[in-house]
Enzyme design. Structure first.
Site, short mmCIF file in Angstrom:
data_model
loop_
_atom_site.label_atom_id
_atom_site.label_comp_id
_atom_site.label_asym_id
_atom_site.label_seq_id
_atom_site.Cartn_x
_atom_site.Cartn_y
_atom_site.Cartn_z
N ASP A 113 -21.73 20.72 -27.14
CA ASP A 113 -21.52 19.28 -27.36
C ASP A 113 -20.12 18.97 -27.89
O ASP A 113 -19.71 17.81 -27.92
CB ASP A 113 -22.57 18.74 -28.36
CG ASP A 113 -23.97 18.77 -27.76
OD1 ASP A 113 -24.11 18.77 -26.53
OD2 ASP A 113 -24.95 18.81 -28.55
N SER B 242 -30.15 16.97 -33.86
CA SER B 242 -31.18 17.91 -33.38
C SER B 242 -32.26 18.13 -34.44
O SER B 242 -33.46 18.13 -34.14
CB SER B 242 -30.55 19.26 -33.04
OG SER B 242 -29.69 19.14 -31.95
N SER C 250 -30.94 26.86 -23.08
CA SER C 250 -31.13 25.46 -23.42
C SER C 250 -32.14 25.35 -24.55
O SER C 250 -33.29 25.75 -24.41
CB SER C 250 -31.63 24.66 -22.21
OG SER C 250 -32.23 23.46 -22.64
N ARG D 58 -19.60 15.37 -18.22
CA ARG D 58 -18.52 15.37 -19.23
C ARG D 58 -17.27 16.11 -18.77
O ARG D 58 -16.19 15.86 -19.30
CB ARG D 58 -19.04 15.96 -20.56
CG ARG D 58 -19.96 15.01 -21.28
CD ARG D 58 -20.40 15.51 -22.64
NE ARG D 58 -21.19 14.48 -23.31
CZ ARG D 58 -22.07 14.71 -24.27
NH1 ARG D 58 -22.27 15.95 -24.69
NH2 ARG D 58 -22.73 13.72 -24.83
N GLY E 69 -32.16 12.80 -24.33
CA GLY E 69 -32.72 13.96 -23.64
C GLY E 69 -33.58 14.81 -24.57
O GLY E 69 -34.58 15.39 -24.15
N GLN F 247 -33.34 22.63 -25.66
CA GLN F 247 -34.35 21.62 -25.36
C GLN F 247 -35.50 22.22 -24.56
O GLN F 247 -36.67 21.95 -24.83
CB GLN F 247 -33.71 20.45 -24.61
CG GLN F 247 -32.72 19.68 -25.48
CD GLN F 247 -32.05 18.53 -24.77
OE1 GLN F 247 -32.22 18.33 -23.57
NE2 GLN F 247 -31.27 17.76 -25.51
N ARG G 90 -36.46 17.00 -34.63
CA ARG G 90 -37.50 18.00 -34.86
C ARG G 90 -38.28 17.70 -36.13
O ARG G 90 -39.49 17.95 -36.21
CB ARG G 90 -36.87 19.39 -34.92
CG ARG G 90 -36.39 19.87 -33.53
CD ARG G 90 -35.29 20.89 -33.63
NE ARG G 90 -34.95 21.52 -32.36
CZ ARG G 90 -34.12 20.99 -31.44
NH1 ARG G 90 -33.57 19.80 -31.64
NH2 ARG G 90 -33.86 21.65 -30.33
C1 S3P Z 1 -30.03 19.85 -28.05
C2 S3P Z 1 -29.73 20.87 -27.17
C3 S3P Z 1 -28.57 20.85 -26.28
C4 S3P Z 1 -27.54 19.81 -26.74
C5 S3P Z 1 -28.16 18.49 -27.06
C6 S3P Z 1 -29.19 18.66 -28.18
C7 S3P Z 1 -31.24 19.97 -28.88
O1 S3P Z 1 -28.99 20.53 -24.97
O2 S3P Z 1 -26.54 19.64 -25.76
O3 S3P Z 1 -27.19 17.56 -27.47
O4 S3P Z 1 -31.39 19.21 -29.85
O5 S3P Z 1 -32.07 20.83 -28.58
P1 S3P Z 1 -29.56 21.63 -23.94
O6 S3P Z 1 -30.81 22.16 -24.50
O7 S3P Z 1 -29.78 20.89 -22.67
O8 S3P Z 1 -28.50 22.68 -23.83
#
Ligand code: S3P
Length: 432
Positions: free
Chosen positions: A320, A24, A171, A351, A96, A173, A28
């Site tokens: 995760d 993560s 979330s 999952r 994602g 993300q 960033r």
């Molecule tokens: C992440 C946020 C999480 C996590 C993903 C990484 C991130 O997802 O499961 O592996 O780096 O912001 P969500 O924001 O969908 O919860």
């Protein structure tokens, strides 16, 4: 089909492991460094497929990124208004985080960009970012009424405007996408979460000199003039990668591992809380702060575990890690009940389903719940052939279950490259 056999680790796991950079934070770091006002040197960047998708996309947007032999990156920021129209389609691969965060970065841009990704990413919901970004005035279009890839971000005709956005699910993300769009929106942009998710974007924005207002579960951003590039960003190790070893050493007798340089940001340490509740022997050593993120070394030794129950409240802090916590539950005395984990159904794969189906091949007592899992621990595991579903965390959880049980043959083992390319090699190195 490619498979990989993991044998039982009869004499424990012993040694020291340098935990690879946090996924993560790596994403960033390269995004913010790319729009910073100068050069940033990034150390311990995670050079795995997901983060390399972000590097490739940022390059296509005009950012200079040099990959050095020691694994570090040198990024030349183009400034908050300096990204340029990509000549081709951007590819998020399996990531994602690349896709959702970069949609936020691209939403205010005066140029066209189009995103694609791999087959798994095409099935994951993107309406959750398209909806708030559209409310800010961005023009995004995705397949099936703005739900899925491919997604086009049309040139913004006027500046975006700030919104107050109550998020239906926690979330990081989605929160991050809105904050990144807020970097160039008029007025204030506020995101309110039901429970605070990982706050790496907030911490890194602050490291680039952006002032945020953080209160309870909300965060507010106002467009800054620029992002002031810090000279260096040192990425701590990924606790989500360390989690495999925390569980492995806990459940495999005679184990003693020292995990070096693990990020222990409190929005990520749910796995430590749950494993300790289960009776795990984990010591947090040499706590320090690096680039606004707390890090430590973790020592873990074998212990007798017991079943626990946990749910929605802690979920964003360990989402995760559920597949590998489920491995711990297989070896614990008594039942482990995991609820409030519905988000797991829209990760790289479903999952909940994957754990239930594949773990049942190893041990009989794994039940699928609508929003979680019920695992009756203590059964003897048998050897089996199991599918990874091309999901890195499922593959690694299966490997730990096999090493702790009676072996496993994993179908599609190569997906660990998404987040932990050295995973199998490391397992062989620490096996006694
Ligand atoms: C992440 C946020 C999480 C996590 C993903 C990484 C991130 O997802 O499961 O592996 O780096 O912001 P969500 O924001 O969908 O919860």
């Amino acid at each position: 089909m490619e498979t990989r056999r993991i044998e039982r680790a009869k004499n424990g796991l012993v040694g020291e492991i340098q935990i690879p950079g946090d996924k993560s934070i790596s994403h960033r770091s390269v995004m913010l460094a790319g729009i910073g006002d100068g050069a940033t040197h990034i150390t311990h960047f995670l050079r795995a497929q997901d983060c390399l998708s972000t590097v490739a996309a940022m390059r296509q947007l005009g950012v200079g990124i040099q990959e050095n032999d020691d694994g570090s990156l040198d990024v030349t920021g183009v400034g908050l208004h300096g990204l340029t129209e990509p000549a081709g389609v951007l590819d998020a691969g399996d990531s994602g985080t690349t896709l959702r965060l970069m949609l936020g970065l691209l939403a205010p841009q005066p140029f066209l960009s189009v995103f694609t990704g791999d087959a798994l990413l095409h099935k994951r919901p993107m309406g959750r970012v398209i909806t708030p970004l559209s409310q800010m005035g961005a023009r995004l279009a995705g397949r099936q009424q703005n739900k899925y890839l491919p997604i086009a971000v049309l040139p913004a005709q006027q500046p975006l405007h700030g919104i107050i956005y109550p998020m239906p699910v926690a979330s990081a993300q989605v929160k991050s996408a809105i904050l990144l769009a807020g970097l160039r929106a008029e007025g204030e942009t506020t995101v309110v979460e039901p429970v605070v998710s990982r706050d790496h974007t907030e911490r890194m924005l602050e490291a680039f000199g952006v002032r945020l207002l953080r209160k309870d579960t909300s965060v507010t951003i106002k467009a800054p003039k620029q992002l002031v590039s810090p000279e260096t960003i040192d990425v701590p190790g990924d606790i989500s990668s360390a989690a495999f070893w925390l569980v492995a050493a806990s459940v495999i007798p005679q184990s003693d591992l020292l995990l070096r340089n693990v990020g222990v940001n409190p929005t990520r340490t749910g796995v430590l809380d749950v494993l300790r509740d289960m009776g795990a022997d984990i010591a947090v050593l040499n706590e320090r702060v690096s680039g606004g993120e707390p890090a430590a070394d973790l020592r873990v030794r074998s212990a007798k575990l017991r079943g626990v129950s946990f749910g929605a409240e802690i979920m964003p802090r360990l989402i995760d890690e559920i597949p590998v916590i489920a491995v711990a539950a297989l070896f614990a005395d008594g039942d482990t009940e995991i609820t409030g984990a519905g988000e797991l159904r829209v990760k790289e794969t479903d999952r909940i389903r994957a754990v239930a189906e594949e773990f049942r091949k190893l041990a009989p007592n794994v039940e699928e719940l609508a929003d979680g899992l019920l695992i009756h621990g203590g059964a003897r595991l048998q050897a089996a052939r199991c599918a990874s579903y091309d999901d890195h965390r499922i593959a690694m959880a299966l490997a730990i279950a096999g090493a702790a049980g009676d072996g496993v043959e994993i179908e599609g083992p190569g997906c660990v490259d998404i987040s932990y390319p050295a995973f199998y090699r490391t397992l062989e190195e620490i096996r006694r």
